[in-house]
Design an enzyme around this catalytic site. Structure first.
Site, PDB file in Angstrom:
ATOM      1  N   ASP A 393      39.179  73.200  10.913  1.00 55.76           N
ATOM      2  CA  ASP A 393      39.769  73.807  12.274  1.00 55.76           C
ATOM      3  C   ASP A 393      39.594  75.248  12.024  1.00 55.76           C
ATOM      4  O   ASP A 393      40.323  75.882  11.252  1.00 55.76           O
ATOM      5  CB  ASP A 393      41.219  73.488  12.164  1.00 55.76           C
ATOM      6  CG  ASP A 393      41.708  73.953  13.489  1.00 55.76           C
ATOM      7  OD1 ASP A 393      41.309  75.034  14.280  1.00 55.76           O
ATOM      8  OD2 ASP A 393      42.723  73.540  14.227  1.00 55.76           O
ATOM      9  N   HIS A 394      38.668  75.918  12.831  1.00 54.31           N
ATOM     10  CA  HIS A 394      38.341  77.359  12.608  1.00 54.31           C
ATOM     11  C   HIS A 394      39.461  78.381  12.949  1.00 54.31           C
ATOM     12  O   HIS A 394      39.485  79.666  12.577  1.00 54.31           O
ATOM     13  CB  HIS A 394      37.144  77.620  13.097  1.00 54.31           C
ATOM     14  CG  HIS A 394      36.255  78.541  12.355  1.00 54.31           C
ATOM     15  ND1 HIS A 394      36.590  79.701  11.554  1.00 54.31           N
ATOM     16  CD2 HIS A 394      34.734  78.737  12.421  1.00 54.31           C
ATOM     17  CE1 HIS A 394      35.724  80.348  11.078  1.00 54.31           C
ATOM     18  NE2 HIS A 394      34.255  79.854  11.525  1.00 54.31           N
ATOM     19  N   ARG A 395      40.627  77.758  13.639  1.00 54.77           N
ATOM     20  CA  ARG A 395      41.557  78.551  13.748  1.00 54.77           C
ATOM     21  C   ARG A 395      42.349  78.871  12.485  1.00 54.77           C
ATOM     22  O   ARG A 395      43.143  80.059  12.437  1.00 54.77           O
ATOM     23  CB  ARG A 395      42.434  78.035  14.860  1.00 54.77           C
ATOM     24  CG  ARG A 395      41.979  77.631  16.313  1.00 54.77           C
ATOM     25  CD  ARG A 395      42.854  76.809  17.231  1.00 54.77           C
ATOM     26  NE  ARG A 395      43.467  75.501  16.534  1.00 54.77           N
ATOM     27  CZ  ARG A 395      43.985  74.837  16.993  1.00 54.77           C
ATOM     28  NH1 ARG A 395      45.078  74.928  17.934  1.00 54.77           N
ATOM     29  NH2 ARG A 395      44.635  73.589  16.230  1.00 54.77           N
TER      30      ARG A 395
END
Length: 423
Positions: A393-395
């Site tokens: 999850d690139h967040r």
């Protein structure tokens, strides 16, 4: 002494589940049931669950058909019970939403189910009610005698059980019988269109991966590495007394390597709490192991995996995957994961780009381990090689963090002993 008719409603099976698919009834109208006897099998987003009766009495009416999705709180069965008192007037408003004690499968004891053949009795005659209308007793059409697994498979394949010859004890239809009938139909009716309801685990898997794909911005990093030392180590572990009956595999070492990476990069098992505006990092790692089952993909969870010894980790992986494949995993077994592994190599593929389990920050895909030419000390050699893929999850996770973590996992698999000495 009189009688009343009580309703059993679809119970809340926990973990925010709002509905369940009714897979099969274990009783028919007119059957005598005992307290805590299993009366139905349902399938939730998490697992197959057997429902025990909260009443002892005689089945008066089945209110839901197998294969239908039933919201929590909806009446599913009516049971005529004997009541104490001078009037004994049937009360159709008596209801129950759960057994009086926690007896759902996986949560407590339950009485052994009573055979329908032995338990069948005529429905009780309704007492004089002085003008009250008697409850309607629904008579269900003939249902072939089949095992629950056979009913699930028939529903999945769109097979009419009344057309399947049973080979089990007493002519009971088994799962193999259903599959045999499906194969026969495929051979005798080429080009025949089949339609299977979108339900059960397949429906929930679709909802989960769609939610994950459109909620978390996915990114994936890949690494191909030499795992010859890991393969050799697994062979040695299988002969060691501490691993007796614990089935160590290369996945055991991969899991241990992932847990080491999470210790260095805790954000890999963090969670994004949108409502609170916080990033939540749990104190321990709950490791999910993606498992292909006859009902679809399930991800049973090993809790506090980071504090297990290597033999304990091997045993836990074997146990949770076997439980899921046998259809015995409870909703609690399939929730609460913080990071997961999917072993796509068992299907003979090199790797894949896995979709995150909803709410998790990373998932590691492990491809097939195979002998390949590899450069060792500036010379070609045949080595055991695997390709890994980590989606994140690139967040929560940056490419640098994911890359370093995957490289660290590859380093452990290339030389596992030093890292595993600390477990």
């Amino acid at each position: 002494m009189g009688q009343s008719v009580k309703e059993f409603r679809m119970p809340d099976l926990g973990e925010g589940l709002t509905e369940a698919d009714l897979v099969s009834w274990r009783v028919d109208v007119g059957d005598r049931v005992e307290l805590n006897q299993v009366v139905a099998e349902v399938e939730t987003a998490k697992a197959m669950v057997e429902l025990p009766s909260p009443f002892a009495g005689t089945v008066a009416e089945l209110l839901a058909e197998p294969g239908t999705t039933v919201p929590v709180g909806t009446p599913i069965i009516r049971i005529a019970v004997t009541t104490e008192g001078p009037h004994g007037t049937p009360d159709l408003h008596d209801t129950a939403t759960a057994p009086p004690t926690p007896v759902l499968v996986g949560y407590g004891p339950g009485a052994a189910p009573v055979s329908r053949r032995a338990a069948r009795t005529p429905a009780p005659a309704e007492p004089s009610t002085g003008g009250h209308s008697a409850p309607h007793l629904h008579t269900e059409p003939h249902r072939p005698d089949a095992k629950p697994s056979a009913r699930r498979e028939a529903r999945r394949l769109g097979i009419d059980l009344t057309a399947v010859a049973g080979t089990g004890n007493g002519g009971v239809v088994t799962r193999s019988d259903v599959r045999r009938a499906a194969d026969l139909g495929a051979r005798t009716e080429p080009g025949h269109e089949t339609r299977v309801p979108i339900a059960g685990v397949r429906k929930r898997t679709a909802e989960a991966v769609t939610r994950s794909a459109f909620t978390a911005p996915h990114a994936t990093v890949f690494l191909t590495c030499d795992v010859t030392a890991t393969v050799d180590l697994v062979e040695r572990l299988r002969a060691h007394p501490s691993f007796a009956d614990r089935h160590p595999t290369a996945l055991t070492i991969v899991a241990a390597a992932l847990l080491h990476a999470v210790a260095d990069q805790p954000v890999l098992h963090a969670a994004w709490d949108q409502d609170a505006g916080e990033i939540v990092t749990p104190g321990h790692v709950n490791l999910g192991i993606a498992t292909a089952t006859g009902e679809g993909l399930m991800v049973p969870v090993i809790r506090d995996a980071d504090i297990l010894s290597l033999p304990e980790l091997a045993g836990a992986i074997a146990t949770v995957t076997a439980t899921a494949r046998a259809g015995r995993a409870t909703p609690a077994d399939l929730t609460g994961g913080t990071i997961s592994i999917t072993n796509v190599g068992v299907f003979g593929v090199d790797t894949g780009t896995p979709i995150l389990v909803p709410g998790e920050a990373a998932i590691l895909a492990v491809g097939a381990i195979a002998p390949r030419p590899w450069v060792v000390d500036d010379a070609l050699a045949v080595r055991d090689v695997v390709t890994l893929a980590m989606s994140f999850d690139h967040r929560l996770v940056d490419g640098e963090q994911a890359g370093r973590a995957l490289a660290a996992i590859g380093g452990v698999l290339g030389d596992p002993v030093p890292a595993l000495l600390g477990r």
